[in-house]
Structures are given as structure tokens and as C-alpha cells.
Design a protein around this motif. Sequence first.
Motif, PDB file in Angstrom:
ATOM      1  N   ASN A 223       0.605  -1.201   0.001  1.00  0.00           N
ATOM      2  CA  ASN A 223       0.129  -0.113  -0.089  1.00  0.00           C
ATOM      3  C   ASN A 223       0.986   1.267   0.038  1.00  0.00           C
ATOM      4  O   ASN A 223       1.514   1.521   0.928  1.00  0.00           O
ATOM      5  N   MET A 224       0.987   1.742  -1.299  1.00  0.00           N
ATOM      6  CA  MET A 224       1.885   2.931  -1.418  1.00  0.00           C
ATOM      7  C   MET A 224       1.772   4.151  -0.536  1.00  0.00           C
ATOM      8  O   MET A 224       2.500   5.214  -0.722  1.00  0.00           O
ATOM      9  N   LEU A 225       0.615   4.177   0.296  1.00  0.00           N
ATOM     10  CA  LEU A 225       0.461   5.371   0.879  1.00  0.00           C
ATOM     11  C   LEU A 225       1.206   5.333   2.197  1.00  0.00           C
ATOM     12  O   LEU A 225       1.434   6.557   2.532  1.00  0.00           O
ATOM     13  N   ALA A 227       4.742   4.391   4.857  1.00  0.00           N
ATOM     14  CA  ALA A 227       6.312   4.179   4.879  1.00  0.00           C
ATOM     15  C   ALA A 227       6.344   3.322   6.000  1.00  0.00           C
ATOM     16  O   ALA A 227       6.131   3.794   7.113  1.00  0.00           O
ATOM     17  N   PRO A 228       6.920   2.050   5.620  1.00  0.00           N
ATOM     18  CA  PRO A 228       7.046   1.383   4.599  1.00  0.00           C
ATOM     19  C   PRO A 228       5.755   0.992   3.917  1.00  0.00           C
ATOM     20  O   PRO A 228       4.863   1.070   4.711  1.00  0.00           O
ATOM     21  N   PRO A 229       5.794   0.624   2.428  1.00  0.00           N
ATOM     22  CA  PRO A 229       4.369   0.474   1.899  1.00  0.00           C
ATOM     23  C   PRO A 229       3.773  -1.071   2.343  1.00  0.00           C
ATOM     24  O   PRO A 229       3.099  -1.570   1.340  1.00  0.00           O
ATOM     25  N   TYR A 230       4.340  -1.750   3.259  1.00  0.00           N
ATOM     26  CA  TYR A 230       3.935  -3.136   3.453  1.00  0.00           C
ATOM     27  C   TYR A 230       3.599  -3.233   4.980  1.00  0.00           C
ATOM     28  O   TYR A 230       4.250  -2.672   5.873  1.00  0.00           O
ATOM     29  N   SER A 231       3.209  -4.531   5.336  1.00  0.00           N
ATOM     30  CA  SER A 231       2.887  -4.747   6.747  1.00  0.00           C
ATOM     31  C   SER A 231       4.283  -5.345   7.265  1.00  0.00           C
ATOM     32  O   SER A 231       5.087  -5.678   6.515  1.00  0.00           O
ATOM     33  N   THR A 232       4.598  -4.819   8.571  1.00  0.00           N
ATOM     34  CA  THR A 232       5.872  -5.284   9.361  1.00  0.00           C
ATOM     35  C   THR A 232       5.662  -6.093  10.432  1.00  0.00           C
ATOM     36  O   THR A 232       4.526  -6.184  11.282  1.00  0.00           O
ATOM     37  N   LEU A 233       6.689  -6.664  10.713  1.00  0.00           N
ATOM     38  CA  LEU A 233       6.899  -7.616  11.886  1.00  0.00           C
ATOM     39  C   LEU A 233       8.192  -7.196  12.693  1.00  0.00           C
ATOM     40  O   LEU A 233       9.365  -7.378  11.773  1.00  0.00           O
ATOM     41  N   GLN A 234       7.889  -7.010  14.004  1.00  0.00           N
ATOM     42  CA  GLN A 234       9.566  -7.385  14.666  1.00  0.00           C
ATOM     43  C   GLN A 234       9.458  -7.744  15.955  1.00  0.00           C
ATOM     44  O   GLN A 234       8.561  -7.724  16.419  1.00  0.00           O
ATOM     45  N   ALA A 235      10.399  -8.352  16.357  1.00  0.00           N
ATOM     46  CA  ALA A 235      10.802  -8.688  17.675  1.00  0.00           C
ATOM     47  C   ALA A 235      11.370  -7.763  18.566  1.00  0.00           C
ATOM     48  O   ALA A 235      12.338  -7.166  18.244  1.00  0.00           O
ATOM     49  N   PRO A 261      -4.091  -1.491   6.218  1.00  0.00           N
ATOM     50  CA  PRO A 261      -5.547  -1.481   6.249  1.00  0.00           C
ATOM     51  C   PRO A 261      -5.977  -2.540   5.449  1.00  0.00           C
ATOM     52  O   PRO A 261      -5.556  -2.835   4.365  1.00  0.00           O
ATOM     53  N   GLY A 262      -7.355  -3.238   5.978  1.00  0.00           N
ATOM     54  CA  GLY A 262      -7.685  -4.419   5.233  1.00  0.00           C
ATOM     55  C   GLY A 262      -7.108  -5.773   5.460  1.00  0.00           C
ATOM     56  O   GLY A 262      -7.723  -6.757   5.383  1.00  0.00           O
ATOM     57  N   ILE A 263      -5.987  -5.785   6.248  1.00  0.00           N
ATOM     58  CA  ILE A 263      -5.522  -6.897   7.026  1.00  0.00           C
ATOM     59  C   ILE A 263      -5.332  -6.974   8.307  1.00  0.00           C
ATOM     60  O   ILE A 263      -5.325  -6.137   8.972  1.00  0.00           O
ATOM     61  N   GLU A 264      -6.128  -8.004   8.934  1.00  0.00           N
ATOM     62  CA  GLU A 264      -6.038  -8.335  10.457  1.00  0.00           C
ATOM     63  C   GLU A 264      -4.811  -8.570  10.987  1.00  0.00           C
ATOM     64  O   GLU A 264      -4.138  -9.417  10.757  1.00  0.00           O
ATOM     65  N   VAL A 318      -3.877  14.458   5.554  1.00  0.00           N
ATOM     66  CA  VAL A 318      -2.735  13.479   5.008  1.00  0.00           C
ATOM     67  C   VAL A 318      -3.317  12.187   4.969  1.00  0.00           C
ATOM     68  O   VAL A 318      -4.021  11.645   5.631  1.00  0.00           O
ATOM     69  N   PRO A 319      -3.026  11.756   3.750  1.00  0.00           N
ATOM     70  CA  PRO A 319      -3.585  10.278   3.391  1.00  0.00           C
ATOM     71  C   PRO A 319      -3.234   9.103   4.595  1.00  0.00           C
ATOM     72  O   PRO A 319      -4.191   8.454   4.416  1.00  0.00           O
ATOM     73  N   ALA A 320      -1.903   9.099   4.999  1.00  0.00           N
ATOM     74  CA  ALA A 320      -1.694   7.956   5.927  1.00  0.00           C
ATOM     75  C   ALA A 320      -0.686   8.328   6.775  1.00  0.00           C
ATOM     76  O   ALA A 320       0.261   8.888   6.555  1.00  0.00           O
TER      77      ALA A 320
END
Length: 376
Positions: A223-225, A227-235, A261-264, A318-320
Motif C-alpha cells: 500500500n504505497m500510501l 512508509a514502509p508500504p507493507y505490513s511489518t513484524l519485529q521482535a 488497512p484491510g489486513i487483520e 494527510v493520506p496515511a
Amino acid sequence: MTADVQEILARLIGFPSVVGTPNAAIVSYVRDYLQSFGASVHILPGPEGDRSNLFASFGPVERPGLILSGHMDVVPAEGQTWSSDPFTLRAERNRLYGRGTSDMKGFLAAAMSLVPEIAAMRLDRPLHFAFSYDEEAGCRGVPHMIAAIPALCALPSGSIVGEPSGMAPILSHKGKAAMRISIRGTAGHSSRPDLGRNAIHALAGVLSEAVRQSERLEQAEQNMLFAPPYSTLQAGIVSGGMALNVIPEHARLDIEVRAVPGIEPSALLQPVLAAARALQARGFEVTTETISDYPGMALPAGSPLAALVGDASGVTAVPAVSYGTEAGLFERAGIPAIICGPGDIARAHKADEFILMSELEDCRRMLLNVAASLQG
């Protein structure tokens, strides 16, 4: 700038309503103030038993109205070097210093300072105040309040979440889920690892799966709105063991995901949780605890709420943003939500947090425009 908003902010800052602690004092102050102007006020205790949400209404509650949403809790000030008492408002030129001035008691004060004008309006649709607890612990209080709303009023047509945004309407944000995974093995002397179960070694496999999932998400839906444009995971936290010559009996991993948004968000943790549960077949005890879980929010730029708040604030939307708020929980409940509030998120959680007096006045003007839109 009026004296009233600064006086109210000083009272709010004076309550050390740190996340995870009892909040009866600040709730009582807000209740008494709103009731003195004729508001219908409901105190909604949470399951913890020592803290509550507050929901108050002006106008005909049987009609769809608007919510002004904010949290009463603040992050701790311990361990930070402040120039003055963080729980005593300090004015210096155009700045008002204190814990929570930007995040987000400034918004609460601006809204409360307009109550005399709101109470005098002939509202055709209601204006609701939804003040929650433990937002800083992952929006733990507001779900209980949202669940109670259908019994208190008609489903509102929108919610304005007053997190610090420089008064720019924010249309979308990521969701978040955070989880604590605890592993218990069997202690023993390190010279005989065959007689114990090393919890840290077991946790290593779970951590490796978390890293793999993080890498998979980088290649997943974009989702290019954002930064970063993807879902993230961190420990974020790894702990365990007590001494080098003792087989570690306990180990712990805290992880979080931030989902577009759109992903649980919680769904993205499942591969890591599956790796942890698989350890049970090897004799390890595995427990999991949800630290926080709230969805993303995405409000269409052409929606009535976006148009209303954009016109009322006069600031370009602001879009996102990549951080999260309770706005996604309102949206999940069928209540469109938008973020718009005074202050700057970059000042939040820091020593000498402040808000500009001019920002409070800008917020007052925006909220007065919103309230005026509810008149017949």
C-alpha cells in the motif's frame, strides 16, 4: 486564546493518569464539569475494576451524531529529565509544558473549553465526548466503551480522534497486534544439558520464524500510501536465563505486527504462534498473552466526515500515517473515523512535552465548526 482552555488543561495535566493506573480522579473531574453544563454522562468501568471510560452527550441521542474521542491516560515521566514538574502545567511564551499536553490532553481541554457554547446550541444531532483509558497500552479501554455505545445512543455517523496531527485530518493508519510468548523448559546444571530442556534454545526457533515472517511481509501486499508500504513484524524484547552455568528454564519473546488497512493484524502473527505451540510436543510449556490488538483505519477522501473535518480545520489532509489509534476500532464498529488534533506526535512521550497555545486555539475553532454543523 482564552483563559478557560489553559485552566482546564492545567487541571487535566495535574492528574497523573499514567497508563495502567487507577483513573477515578480525572474521570470524576471531567464528569462533574460536563454535568454542570447539562451533559448526559455515563461512567463505564473497565474489567480491571480501578479505571473507567467516560461517554457524555449533548443533544438528541436518538439521532446519529458525532463523537469527539480522546484518551485520558499518559505515558510515565519517570527516567526522563524534565525542566519542571511534568504534572504541573508550565507556561513559557507560546508553549505549555506538561506530560500529556500534546498526547493528548490538549485535545480534551480544547473540547471541554467549548462546552459552554455547545450547551447553548440548539443541536439537531448530538455531539458525544468519548474519553478512554489505557490507550497507551494498546487501546485497551476504548473497546469496552465502543461495545456500550448502542445502548447509549443511535449509532454515530462519525468519530473525530484528537491525536496530535498538527490539525491536519489523517485519513488512514496501520493496525497493530502485539503478543508475548513465554516458554518454560526444565532447569538443570549446564554440564548435563541432556537432563534439562533449554528454553532459550527452544525460543530460537520461534524467533527464526518471526524473522522469516518479517521477510515474507516485505514481499506481500503493498500500500504505497504508507512508509514502509507493507505490513511489518519485529521482535522487540527477548529475555531468558539466570546464569551461564544453569540450563535456562524460562524464555520470553515480545513481538508486534503493524498491518496495512484491510489486513487483520493478529492474522500475521499466526506462523510465529504455530512455531511456539509446536514446542509443546517436545515437553515445553508455552503460554501466549495478547498485549494489544487493533485494526487499521481507512477513510475515503471523498467521505462526508473527511469533507466536514477538512473544511472545519482548514488544513490539507494527510493520506496515511504508520502509527495506530483507536480510530480503527470505531471503524470496525461501523462508525467512520478520522484523526485530527492539536500538537505534534514528535513531541509525545518525551521530556518537556509541550503544546502551543495557538494550536489549542486552532483546535477550538475546528471543534466549534464541527459542533455548528450539528445544529438544525
